[in-house]
Design a protein around this motif. Structure first.
Motif, short mmCIF file in Angstrom:
data_model
loop_
_atom_site.label_atom_id
_atom_site.label_comp_id
_atom_site.label_asym_id
_atom_site.label_seq_id
_atom_site.Cartn_x
_atom_site.Cartn_y
_atom_site.Cartn_z
N ASP A 187 27.58 -16.42 5.86
CA ASP A 187 26.17 -16.14 5.52
C ASP A 187 25.85 -14.65 5.62
O ASP A 187 24.87 -14.18 5.03
CB ASP A 187 25.23 -16.91 6.46
N LEU A 188 26.67 -13.90 6.38
CA LEU A 188 26.40 -12.47 6.55
C LEU A 188 26.39 -11.73 5.22
O LEU A 188 25.64 -10.76 5.05
CB LEU A 188 27.43 -11.84 7.49
N ALA A 189 27.20 -12.16 4.27
CA ALA A 189 27.26 -11.49 2.97
C ALA A 189 25.90 -11.53 2.28
O ALA A 189 25.44 -10.53 1.71
CB ALA A 189 28.32 -12.14 2.08
N GLY A 190 25.23 -12.68 2.33
CA GLY A 190 23.90 -12.77 1.75
C GLY A 190 22.84 -12.13 2.62
O GLY A 190 21.86 -11.57 2.11
N ASP A 191 23.04 -12.20 3.95
CA ASP A 191 22.06 -11.62 4.87
C ASP A 191 21.86 -10.13 4.61
O ASP A 191 20.72 -9.65 4.53
CB ASP A 191 22.51 -11.83 6.32
N VAL A 192 22.96 -9.38 4.50
CA VAL A 192 22.83 -7.93 4.35
C VAL A 192 22.29 -7.54 2.98
O VAL A 192 21.77 -6.43 2.81
CB VAL A 192 24.15 -7.19 4.62
N ARG A 193 22.38 -8.44 2.03
CA ARG A 193 21.86 -8.14 0.69
C ARG A 193 20.36 -8.42 0.56
O ARG A 193 19.76 -8.12 -0.48
CB ARG A 193 22.67 -8.91 -0.36
N LEU A 194 19.75 -8.98 1.61
CA LEU A 194 18.31 -9.22 1.58
C LEU A 194 17.53 -7.92 1.46
O LEU A 194 16.46 -7.89 0.84
CB LEU A 194 17.88 -9.96 2.85
N LEU A 195 18.03 -6.85 2.08
CA LEU A 195 17.26 -5.61 2.07
C LEU A 195 17.15 -5.03 0.67
O LEU A 195 16.12 -4.45 0.32
CB LEU A 195 17.87 -4.59 3.04
N ALA A 196 18.19 -5.18 -0.14
CA ALA A 196 18.09 -4.73 -1.52
C ALA A 196 17.02 -5.51 -2.27
O ALA A 196 16.29 -4.95 -3.10
CB ALA A 196 19.45 -4.90 -2.22
N ALA A 197 16.88 -6.79 -1.94
CA ALA A 197 15.88 -7.63 -2.61
C ALA A 197 14.46 -7.24 -2.21
O ALA A 197 13.57 -7.11 -3.07
CB ALA A 197 16.14 -9.10 -2.31
N VAL A 198 14.22 -7.04 -0.90
CA VAL A 198 12.86 -6.69 -0.48
C VAL A 198 12.51 -5.27 -0.92
O VAL A 198 11.34 -4.97 -1.20
CB VAL A 198 12.66 -6.86 1.04
N ALA A 199 13.52 -4.41 -1.02
CA ALA A 199 13.27 -3.06 -1.53
C ALA A 199 12.88 -3.10 -3.01
O ALA A 199 11.93 -2.45 -3.44
CB ALA A 199 14.50 -2.19 -1.34
N ALA A 200 13.64 -3.86 -3.80
CA ALA A 200 13.35 -3.95 -5.23
C ALA A 200 11.97 -4.52 -5.48
O ALA A 200 11.28 -4.14 -6.45
CB ALA A 200 14.42 -4.81 -5.92
N ALA A 201 11.53 -5.44 -4.61
CA ALA A 201 10.20 -6.05 -4.76
C ALA A 201 9.08 -5.14 -4.25
O ALA A 201 7.91 -5.42 -4.51
CB ALA A 201 10.17 -7.38 -4.01
#
Length: 317
Positions: A187-201
């Motif tokens: 799950d860590l792979a998806g966890d660290v990619r959350l910040l790119a998503a909240v930044a893009a939003a």
């Protein structure tokens, strides 16, 4: 412990004090724009229509010598977290190793393990077999949404400060590191990619990963670019069960980020973390005081005045 004793323990934290020599970089290279480096966790570089984020980390030689496998994992972890803290999706890693054959092999095995865990390929690097003290460094590259880089120079009074990450796991017995590898796993792979998503939003505009300086030391690094202030509510701070407050404040968590959300968007910033079973809570509101304060049980103490006691000593933006 009283709130003053907690503040004193944070000020004495060796990981916090170790950040001060970073000022040497500005002494040599001059003023910084923070986002382009030196300053943030990585550096944003425009590449045509895209924004590339690059960063690098060196492992302590004693750590490499005593536990080369974990040092290899840490080389990946630190780079991936640095890229995430800039709002970037990690793309690849290269490494440099100077060590004996057995140490180099175990370090590479650690890198391979972490590469699979985070879904980030190790695409090259440098290897020298050497019987003296070992050295391991790694360098990451990621991609961010143009105009949506998470940079501490975007932090401003009124923004809400969140701590987000994993409170599942356990502390190492020999080093103040809180690991979530076994509990979060792939799950860590998806966890660290959350910040790119909240930044893009646009739900977050600035961030800092929590590392060797601990939670409050990392808050201080976030504040010093703009000489901002905040009162961190320790009662609201997400914390693992069974870990003491001072130990938690001073450790290096596997997955923990400070995020600055525009006013009114803090719930939107926290929601993606909650959906993945991670912690994400508002712990303060940025102000223009220049003071890093803490509060617990209604009592308040000052930890740092970043106007006169900067963490890294880098000049303001």
């Amino acid at each position: 412990m009283t709130v003053e004793e907690i503040a004193a323990a944070v000020r004495a934290h060796p990981g916090l004090r170790a950040k001060r020599p970073i000022s040497l970089v500005a002494d040599v290279f001059g003023a910084t724009d923070w986002e382009g480096g030196p300053g943030d966790d990585g550096a944003a570089v425009r590449a045509g229509a895209e924004t590339v984020v690059v960063g690098g980390e060196a492992m302590l030689p004693a750590f490499v010598a005593s536990d080369p496998f974990s040092a290899g994992v840490a080389a990946m972890l630190t780079n991936v977290n640095d890229l995430a803290a800039m709002g970037a999706e990690p793309l690849a890693l290269v490494d440099t190793i100077v060590a004996s054959e057995p140490v180099a092999r175990r370090a590479l095995e650690g890198l391979r393990h972490a590469s699979r865990l985070y879904d980030v390929p190790v695409v090259g690097g440098h290897l020298t077999i050497h019987d003296g003290p070992p050295a391991l460094s790694a360098f990451g590259v990621g991609r961010a949404t143009p105009g949506r880089v998470l940079s501490v120079r975007n932090a401003a009074p009124g923004q809400r400060l969140l701590l987000a990450g994993s409170v599942e796991g356990g502390m190492r017995s020999d080093f103040p590191f809180f690991g979530s590898f076994e509990t979060r796993g792939a799950d860590l792979a998806g966890d660290v990619r959350l910040l790119a998503a909240v930044a893009a939003a646009g739900a977050a505009v600035a961030a800092k990963d929590v590392s060797m300086a601990g939670i409050l030391g990392s808050v201080g690094m976030l504040l010093e670019c703009g000489r901002l202030g905040v009162t961190v509510d320790l009662d609201a701070l997400p914390r693992p069960a069974g870990v003491g407050l001072v130990d938690w404040l001073g450790c290096f968590p596997c997955l923990a980020f400070l995020l600055c959300a525009p006013p009114g968007r803090e719930a939107e910033c926290a929601a993606p973390f909650h959906r993945r079973g991670l912690a994400a809570e508002v712990v303060g509101t940025l102000d223009d005081s220049g003071l890093l304060r803490i509060t617990i049980g209604g009592a308040i103490a000052t930890v740092l005045d970043v106007r006169s006691e900067p963490v890294t000593g880098l000049p303001p933006a």
